[in-house]
Design an enzyme around this catalytic site. Sequence first.
Site, PDB file in Angstrom:
ATOM      1  CB  ILE A 159       2.000  28.574 108.507  1.00  0.00           C
ATOM      2  CG1 ILE A 159       1.179  29.859 108.533  1.00  0.00           C
ATOM      3  CG2 ILE A 159       3.290  28.757 109.320  1.00  0.00           C
ATOM      4  CD1 ILE A 159       0.664  30.246 109.922  1.00  0.00           C
ATOM      5  CG  HIS A 160       5.014  25.262 104.099  1.00  0.00           C
ATOM      6  ND1 HIS A 160       6.153  24.993 103.406  1.00  0.00           N
ATOM      7  CD2 HIS A 160       4.352  26.220 103.401  1.00  0.00           C
ATOM      8  CE1 HIS A 160       6.177  25.746 102.308  1.00  0.00           C
ATOM      9  NE2 HIS A 160       5.105  26.498 102.290  1.00  0.00           N
TER      10      HIS A 160
END
Lengths: 149, 163
Positions: free
Chosen positions: B13-14
């Site tokens: 997740i980014h």
Amino acid sequence: MVAIVIATHGNLSEALIGTAKMIFGTMEHIAEVTFKPGEGIEHLLDKYQKASDGLGDDQVLFLVDLFGGSPYNAASRFVARKPSMDVVSGVNLPMLIEVLGKRLAGASLEELVQTATAAGTDGIKSFKDVFSHQKIANSAQEDEGDELG
Amino acid sequence: MNIKWLRIDSRLIHGQVANNWVNHVGAGTIIATNDSAAKDDLRKTLLLQVAPGRTKSYVMTVDKTARCYKNPTYKDLDVLMVVESPKDVLRLMDQGVDVTQVNVGGITFKEGMTLISEAVSVSREDVEAFKELDKRGIKLILQQLPNTQASDFMNRLKSKNLV
């Protein structure tokens, strides 16, 4: 589509668009305006006119760097009598990314203005502050069962 | 559980996942499936920290993801699932998770890997796993962002003489 003009002191506007491409990919209906040493409000007004003519959209959102700075002052003058245009100051990467995303989803000028002001401030956080309010994950406990968490 | 989009991305997740893919695929839930992240309390906490506020986010092991996948409570849940490697996709499938296509989004370069695109590198082990996915009829799409060009990943491997 609402066109976006990013206007800043120096080359920040160009760099912001370049950086946004890295996160957002290709984008259209966006232009940058730079304000260089020795230039005045008249130069900016001229650049805004050219940018908005070049984009060819009825609606334009100006994202400028400093509230009260020349890019802001000129943009305010440029949009004052145009109901389909507005200016938001304090442009930063979180603001730009959110606005681009909402615009792609078909947001109106008013919605984009709201998004810009909210995202511009929401992106500013202290790590220690967030961390101290966050529940620290406990993986040993959470790796059991068939319920999300 | 309805996996609207399954993405391989070593950063899990980014920004790109949080901002673009969630909106693009219309999922209200992000599941980052990764054994080491799920067992690392700090990394897990940080991944949950960057997930956008309006989406529910989870970091879970492959085993637990597969168990939740089968839990009828979540039958209507629209999920964006992110894994680190093609091997984990195979592990999910072996535990009964239905997969028809995989978005190869980002695999960070490490020593000994071959660069496939700006954002994707593959190890020998990855190539073997991709070949197996291809053999199982999974569509593999190379695409970094929703509005960047998508291309056939296996063709890309072929053009690099990796398969």
